[in-house]
Design a protein around this motif. Sequence first.
Motif, PDB file in Angstrom:
ATOM      1  N   GLY A   1      46.631  36.338  27.158  1.00  0.00           N
ATOM      2  CA  GLY A   1      45.197  36.397  27.403  1.00  0.00           C
ATOM      3  C   GLY A   1      44.787  37.389  28.474  1.00  0.00           C
ATOM      4  N   ILE A   2      45.690  38.237  28.897  1.00  0.00           N
ATOM      5  CA  ILE A   2      45.366  39.259  29.893  1.00  0.00           C
ATOM      6  C   ILE A   2      44.764  40.457  29.175  1.00  0.00           C
ATOM      7  CG2 ILE A   2      46.318  40.856  31.595  1.00  0.00           C
ATOM      8  CD1 ILE A   2      48.473  38.685  32.132  1.00  0.00           C
ATOM      9  N   CYS A   3      43.603  40.881  29.639  1.00  0.00           N
ATOM     10  CA  CYS A   3      42.931  42.027  29.036  1.00  0.00           C
ATOM     11  C   CYS A   3      43.617  43.308  29.513  1.00  0.00           C
ATOM     12  CB  CYS A   3      41.452  42.044  29.398  1.00  0.00           C
ATOM     13  SG  CYS A   3      40.530  43.302  28.515  1.00  0.00           S
ATOM     14  N   LEU A   4      44.270  43.991  28.582  1.00  0.00           N
ATOM     15  CA  LEU A   4      44.976  45.227  28.908  1.00  0.00           C
ATOM     16  C   LEU A   4      44.057  46.438  28.840  1.00  0.00           C
ATOM     17  CD1 LEU A   4      48.232  44.632  26.835  1.00  0.00           C
ATOM     18  CD2 LEU A   4      47.783  44.039  29.226  1.00  0.00           C
ATOM     19  N   LEU A   5      43.003  46.320  28.034  1.00  0.00           N
ATOM     20  CA  LEU A   5      42.077  47.438  27.876  1.00  0.00           C
ATOM     21  C   LEU A   5      40.714  46.901  27.483  1.00  0.00           C
ATOM     22  CD1 LEU A   5      41.804  50.638  27.547  1.00  0.00           C
ATOM     23  CD2 LEU A   5      41.986  50.168  25.108  1.00  0.00           C
ATOM     24  N   TYR A   6      39.692  47.450  28.091  1.00  0.00           N
ATOM     25  CA  TYR A   6      38.319  47.177  27.681  1.00  0.00           C
ATOM     26  C   TYR A   6      37.583  48.502  27.714  1.00  0.00           C
ATOM     27  CZ  TYR A   6      33.495  45.717  27.684  1.00  0.00           C
ATOM     28  OH  TYR A   6      32.177  45.579  27.367  1.00  0.00           O
ATOM     29  N   ARG A   7      36.986  48.865  26.584  1.00  0.00           N
ATOM     30  CA  ARG A   7      36.227  50.118  26.501  1.00  0.00           C
ATOM     31  C   ARG A   7      34.855  49.831  25.929  1.00  0.00           C
ATOM     32  NH1 ARG A   7      39.307  54.917  27.153  1.00  0.00           N
ATOM     33  NH2 ARG A   7      37.209  55.766  27.166  1.00  0.00           N
ATOM     34  N   GLU A   8      33.860  50.514  26.447  1.00  0.00           N
ATOM     35  CA  GLU A   8      32.491  50.424  25.936  1.00  0.00           C
ATOM     36  C   GLU A   8      32.058  51.792  25.462  1.00  0.00           C
ATOM     37  OE1 GLU A   8      29.773  49.025  28.884  1.00  0.00           O
ATOM     38  OE2 GLU A   8      30.606  47.018  28.900  1.00  0.00           O
ATOM     39  N   TRP A   9      31.383  51.825  24.319  1.00  0.00           N
ATOM     40  CA  TRP A   9      30.784  53.057  23.827  1.00  0.00           C
ATOM     41  C   TRP A   9      29.282  52.917  23.689  1.00  0.00           C
ATOM     42  CZ3 TRP A   9      35.429  51.249  21.791  1.00  0.00           C
ATOM     43  CH2 TRP A   9      36.546  52.050  22.077  1.00  0.00           C
ATOM     44  N   ASN A  10      28.828  51.730  23.353  1.00  0.00           N
ATOM     45  CA  ASN A  10      27.397  51.519  23.138  1.00  0.00           C
ATOM     46  C   ASN A  10      27.080  50.053  23.402  1.00  0.00           C
ATOM     47  OD1 ASN A  10      24.738  51.795  22.361  1.00  0.00           O
ATOM     48  ND2 ASN A  10      25.194  51.596  20.194  1.00  0.00           N
ATOM     49  N   ARG A  11      26.899  49.724  24.643  1.00  0.00           N
ATOM     50  CA  ARG A  11      26.562  48.339  25.010  1.00  0.00           C
ATOM     51  C   ARG A  11      25.420  48.390  26.022  1.00  0.00           C
ATOM     52  NH1 ARG A  11      30.511  43.604  27.416  1.00  0.00           N
ATOM     53  NH2 ARG A  11      29.071  41.909  27.037  1.00  0.00           N
ATOM     54  N   PRO A  12      24.192  48.354  25.538  1.00  0.00           N
ATOM     55  CA  PRO A  12      23.062  48.510  26.454  1.00  0.00           C
ATOM     56  C   PRO A  12      22.830  47.339  27.398  1.00  0.00           C
ATOM     57  CG  PRO A  12      22.304  48.139  24.216  1.00  0.00           C
ATOM     58  CD  PRO A  12      23.794  48.258  24.159  1.00  0.00           C
ATOM     59  N   LEU A  13      23.207  46.110  26.980  1.00  0.00           N
ATOM     60  CA  LEU A  13      22.927  44.937  27.798  1.00  0.00           C
ATOM     61  C   LEU A  13      24.228  44.348  28.334  1.00  0.00           C
ATOM     62  CD1 LEU A  13      20.800  42.892  28.775  1.00  0.00           C
ATOM     63  CD2 LEU A  13      21.182  41.632  26.658  1.00  0.00           C
ATOM     64  N   ARG A  14      24.330  44.238  29.654  1.00  0.00           N
ATOM     65  CA  ARG A  14      25.503  43.616  30.283  1.00  0.00           C
ATOM     66  C   ARG A  14      25.024  42.385  31.032  1.00  0.00           C
ATOM     67  NH1 ARG A  14      25.794  48.819  30.438  1.00  0.00           N
ATOM     68  NH2 ARG A  14      27.646  49.929  29.768  1.00  0.00           N
ATOM     69  N   THR A  15      25.432  41.219  30.542  1.00  0.00           N
ATOM     70  CA  THR A  15      24.947  39.983  31.149  1.00  0.00           C
ATOM     71  C   THR A  15      26.003  39.262  31.971  1.00  0.00           C
ATOM     72  OG1 THR A  15      25.494  38.781  29.144  1.00  0.00           O
ATOM     73  CG2 THR A  15      23.238  39.608  29.334  1.00  0.00           C
ATOM     74  N   LEU A  16      27.279  39.602  31.763  1.00  0.00           N
ATOM     75  CA  LEU A  16      28.371  38.931  32.458  1.00  0.00           C
ATOM     76  C   LEU A  16      29.180  39.924  33.272  1.00  0.00           C
ATOM     77  CD1 LEU A  16      29.728  36.885  29.434  1.00  0.00           C
ATOM     78  CD2 LEU A  16      28.306  36.008  31.273  1.00  0.00           C
ATOM     79  N   ASN A  17      29.900  39.413  34.266  1.00  0.00           N
ATOM     80  CA  ASN A  17      30.832  40.309  34.938  1.00  0.00           C
ATOM     81  C   ASN A  17      32.041  40.477  34.013  1.00  0.00           C
ATOM     82  OD1 ASN A  17      33.020  38.466  35.569  1.00  0.00           O
ATOM     83  ND2 ASN A  17      31.775  37.668  37.245  1.00  0.00           N
ATOM     84  N   PRO A  18      32.829  41.526  34.182  1.00  0.00           N
ATOM     85  CA  PRO A  18      33.932  41.803  33.246  1.00  0.00           C
ATOM     86  C   PRO A  18      34.931  40.657  33.099  1.00  0.00           C
ATOM     87  CG  PRO A  18      33.528  43.716  34.610  1.00  0.00           C
ATOM     88  CD  PRO A  18      32.661  42.606  35.155  1.00  0.00           C
ATOM     89  N   GLN A  19      35.282  39.970  34.173  1.00  0.00           N
ATOM     90  CA  GLN A  19      36.259  38.885  34.074  1.00  0.00           C
ATOM     91  C   GLN A  19      35.730  37.743  33.203  1.00  0.00           C
ATOM     92  OE1 GLN A  19      35.414  40.323  37.044  1.00  0.00           O
ATOM     93  NE2 GLN A  19      37.283  41.532  37.268  1.00  0.00           N
ATOM     94  N   GLN A  20      34.466  37.379  33.374  1.00  0.00           N
ATOM     95  CA  GLN A  20      33.868  36.326  32.551  1.00  0.00           C
ATOM     96  C   GLN A  20      33.813  36.757  31.090  1.00  0.00           C
ATOM     97  OE1 GLN A  20      30.125  35.971  34.615  1.00  0.00           O
ATOM     98  NE2 GLN A  20      30.695  33.961  35.425  1.00  0.00           N
ATOM     99  N   ASP A  21      33.446  37.996  30.870  1.00  0.00           N
ATOM    100  CA  ASP A  21      33.362  38.546  29.519  1.00  0.00           C
ATOM    101  C   ASP A  21      34.725  38.479  28.817  1.00  0.00           C
ATOM    102  OD1 ASP A  21      31.984  39.881  27.401  1.00  0.00           O
ATOM    103  OD2 ASP A  21      32.910  41.760  28.032  1.00  0.00           O
ATOM    104  N   HIS A  22      35.790  38.873  29.515  1.00  0.00           N
ATOM    105  CA  HIS A  22      37.139  38.858  28.944  1.00  0.00           C
ATOM    106  C   HIS A  22      37.583  37.429  28.630  1.00  0.00           C
ATOM    107  CE1 HIS A  22      37.866  42.877  31.245  1.00  0.00           C
ATOM    108  NE2 HIS A  22      37.045  43.014  30.236  1.00  0.00           N
ATOM    109  N   LYS A  23      37.306  36.504  29.543  1.00  0.00           N
ATOM    110  CA  LYS A  23      37.676  35.097  29.310  1.00  0.00           C
ATOM    111  C   LYS A  23      36.939  34.523  28.104  1.00  0.00           C
ATOM    112  CE  LYS A  23      38.857  33.890  34.057  1.00  0.00           C
ATOM    113  NZ  LYS A  23      38.463  33.109  35.239  1.00  0.00           N
ATOM    114  N   LEU A  24      35.655  34.823  27.996  1.00  0.00           N
ATOM    115  CA  LEU A  24      34.890  34.321  26.860  1.00  0.00           C
ATOM    116  C   LEU A  24      35.394  34.893  25.539  1.00  0.00           C
ATOM    117  CD1 LEU A  24      31.230  34.257  28.216  1.00  0.00           C
ATOM    118  CD2 LEU A  24      32.616  32.313  27.511  1.00  0.00           C
ATOM    119  N   MET A  25      35.706  36.182  25.517  1.00  0.00           N
ATOM    120  CA  MET A  25      36.196  36.800  24.288  1.00  0.00           C
ATOM    121  C   MET A  25      37.547  36.217  23.890  1.00  0.00           C
ATOM    122  SD  MET A  25      35.773  38.754  21.726  1.00  0.00           S
ATOM    123  CE  MET A  25      34.331  39.691  22.130  1.00  0.00           C
ATOM    124  N   PHE A  26      38.458  36.071  24.847  1.00  0.00           N
ATOM    125  CA  PHE A  26      39.767  35.504  24.515  1.00  0.00           C
ATOM    126  C   PHE A  26      39.612  34.047  24.082  1.00  0.00           C
ATOM    127  CE2 PHE A  26      43.925  33.629  25.202  1.00  0.00           C
ATOM    128  CZ  PHE A  26      44.730  34.555  24.548  1.00  0.00           C
TER     129      PHE A  26
END
Length: 169
Positions: A33-58
């Motif tokens: 569950g460790i995020c090795l890579l996170y890339r954004e190309w088109n994400r206009p709205l950011r509502t969470l900090n990256p750590q929360q976002d990674h935990k929710l996705m996993f």
Amino acid sequence: MQFFGGSEISPSPPAPTVSGNNANMMYVFNRNGICLLYREWNRPLRTLNPQQDHKLMFGLLFSLKSLTAKMDPTIAEKGNLGVPQLPGQGCSFHSFHTNTYKLSFMETPSGIKLILVTHPRTGDLRESLKYIYNLYVEYVVKNPLYSPGTPIRSEIFNTSLDQYVRSIA
């Protein structure tokens, strides 16, 4: 050399599935569950900090994998919901979409999870995810300076990934 469902990286990656599709972001997780890579190309709205976002996705992936395994009509013993499944075990999902995005998912036999979030009308991206995984193997795994389980910091991988994702976008 064949890595995962394909051959060596070739100059001709899989063709785009829909013209005008739009890649928003990509995640690569290891089996822990460790995020090795996170890339954004088109994400206009950011509502969470990256750590929360990674935990929710996993957590979403873990839950969907467990749910699909539990609902598998071909296996009599369903096991417990939430118990981890081995890659390739039981029923699996490849993608889902909402009215605003499509999430495409691939898990390798080694437990690497690739997630690509795109426009909801994007077609099947399984071949594209296999191609991205082959880039990962070629430029990250084979790199003697890379330590497994650490964030991916390969310039050549990032450049190749960006070029490929923009070609399907």
